[in-house]
Design an enzyme around this catalytic site. Structure first.
Site, PDB file in Angstrom:
ATOM      1  N   LYS A 154     -13.032  -4.325  -5.495  1.00 12.85           N
ATOM      2  CA  LYS A 154     -13.757  -3.161  -6.006  1.00 12.85           C
ATOM      3  C   LYS A 154     -12.836  -2.220  -6.756  1.00 12.85           C
ATOM      4  O   LYS A 154     -13.185  -1.675  -7.801  1.00 12.85           O
ATOM      5  CB  LYS A 154     -14.412  -2.426  -4.839  1.00 12.85           C
ATOM      6  CG  LYS A 154     -15.906  -2.624  -4.836  1.00 12.85           C
ATOM      7  CD  LYS A 154     -16.604  -1.720  -3.866  1.00 12.85           C
ATOM      8  CE  LYS A 154     -18.098  -2.016  -3.986  1.00 12.85           C
ATOM      9  NZ  LYS A 154     -18.848  -1.508  -2.885  1.00 12.85           N
ATOM     10  N   LYS A 195      -7.261 -10.844  -7.973  1.00 15.48           N
ATOM     11  CA  LYS A 195      -8.245 -11.099  -6.931  1.00 15.48           C
ATOM     12  C   LYS A 195      -9.457 -10.192  -7.175  1.00 15.48           C
ATOM     13  O   LYS A 195      -9.289  -9.063  -7.631  1.00 15.48           O
ATOM     14  CB  LYS A 195      -7.592 -10.743  -5.596  1.00 15.48           C
ATOM     15  CG  LYS A 195      -8.359 -11.163  -4.386  1.00 15.48           C
ATOM     16  CD  LYS A 195      -7.543 -10.878  -3.146  1.00 15.48           C
ATOM     17  CE  LYS A 195      -8.432 -11.019  -1.938  1.00 15.48           C
ATOM     18  NZ  LYS A 195      -7.709 -10.810  -0.698  1.00 15.48           N
ATOM     19  N   LYS A 242       0.827  -1.214   0.000  1.00 23.38           N
ATOM     20  CA  LYS A 242       0.000   0.000   0.000  1.00 23.38           C
ATOM     21  C   LYS A 242       0.860   1.262   0.000  1.00 23.38           C
ATOM     22  O   LYS A 242       0.536   2.249  -0.661  1.00 23.38           O
ATOM     23  CB  LYS A 242      -0.942   0.018   1.213  1.00 23.38           C
ATOM     24  CG  LYS A 242      -2.109  -0.939   1.058  1.00 23.38           C
ATOM     25  CD  LYS A 242      -3.104  -0.771   2.189  1.00 23.38           C
ATOM     26  CE  LYS A 242      -4.260  -1.736   2.040  1.00 23.38           C
ATOM     27  NZ  LYS A 242      -5.113  -1.777   3.210  1.00 23.38           N
TER      28      LYS A 242
END
Ligand code: SF4
Length: 324
Positions: free
Chosen positions: A194, A191, A111
């Protein structure tokens, strides 16, 4: 009865990836364990977000959880920020957690590499996660493979705190691995997520689901209808394993390997079985939405129950640390 804790990000309506990967499993576990299921909104603010959007997503997640079959009469369903002890214990754990352990976390590296300015909250995310779990002194944590590293850090934090302030106080929580249901996105490449735009919503209307399923990527070896395929490499097959009865899964395997049918035939059967499972969930979601006070009541009661347990833990923690 053993206690379990698990959290989910308030991403709004569930998609079938996180339904199959987590929530469906919670529904199965809720009657066998004393269960705490938490919408972890404090975790969601470690990346940029819009406040109004977060409010909506938090509520929609509660709707999805109730529609999926979580039962507030047997499980404690609550929102993290409604129980302030989470951040209180997280601060305490920050004082015993080595910086190096946090910097080594794969999810942090991943991240952080996508952000220009890295907030400290992103680094300390697993400390809050440890607080979430240990606050309830949970024995087991239902997790997917990708969360095992974070859970190991929670165990390490428990050990370090225990060594200084109370040997054996926090039991080291064990992973209860979710049956492997790694659902790829319909693009077949990643994967289901959203942010990748490759999801099917749990509450999506059938026509919209079919519009996504029809072009979904399958085994690339099946160029023509007469080319045999390998079901194990195909995401549609894995969705069959999640949604279709065992005899249908067997039939899919045979038909695929022998080129007995085309991929569209296979997807039509999957579509029927997806609908069979999701139609009652959609109906329940409509019922929950028609009674907005129900969501508030579930969240309020859940927070009160959670706070009773969390408060008792904090009283002992503070006592042992000379803070009370
Ligand atoms: S027949 Fe079904 S399992 Fe086989 S490649 Fe096509 S969609 Fe996938």
């Amino acid at each position: 009865m053993s206690r379990i804790f698990s959290g989910i990000q308030p991403s709004g309506e569930l998609h079938i990836g996180n339904y199959l990967g987590a929530v469906k499993n919670w529904v199965e576990l809720q009657r066998s364990y004393e269960s705490f299921f938490c919408v972890v909104d404090y975790h969601a603010i470690t990346v940029p977000y819009d406040p109004d959007d977060l409010r909506t997503r938090r509520r929609e997640m509660l709707v999805s959880l109730l529609a999926s079959g979580l039962d507030p009469s047997v499980a404690t369903i609550f929102v993290q920020s409604m129980v302030p002890e989470h951040t209180e214990l997280a601060w305490i754990f920050n004082t015993v957690t080595p910086l190096g352990e946090l910097e080594r976390q794969t999810q942090f590296k991943d991240k952080a590499s996508r952000q220009e300015s890295i907030p400290a909250g992103l680094l300390n995310y697993p400390v809050l996660q440890a607080a979430d779990i240990l606050l309830y002194r949970a024995d087991l944590v239902p997790v997917g493979e990708d969360q095992v590293q974070h859970l190991e850090l929670s165990r390490e934090i428990a050990r370090r705190w225990n060594a200084r302030f109370g040997e054996g106080f926090f039991a080291e929580p064990q992973a209860k691995l979710t049956p492997s249901r790694r659902i790829m996105g319909l693009d077949g490449n990643a994967k289901m997520s959203k942010s990748m735009g490759n999801t099917v919503g749990l509450l999506e209307e059938p026509a919209s689901i079919w519009a996504k399923l029809r072009p979904a990527v399958t085994d690339p070896a099946r160029v023509r209808k007469t080319d045999p395929g390998t079901p194990e490499v195909c995401n549609v097959y894995h969705l069959h394993r999640a949604f279709s009865p065992p005899d249908v899964v067997k039939h899919v395997e045979t038909q695929c390997r022998t080129a007995g049918w085309g991929c569209i035939d296979c997807k039509k059967v999957l579509f029927e079985n997806v609908n069979a499972e999701l139609t009652p969930i959609r109906a329940r979601a409509a019922e929950v939405r028609a009674r907005p006070e129900l969501v508030d009541e579930v969240a309020g009661d859940g927070a009160a129950t959670a706070q009773r347990v969390a408060g008792a833990t904090m009283r002992e923690v503070k006592e042992r640390m000379g803070l009370a």
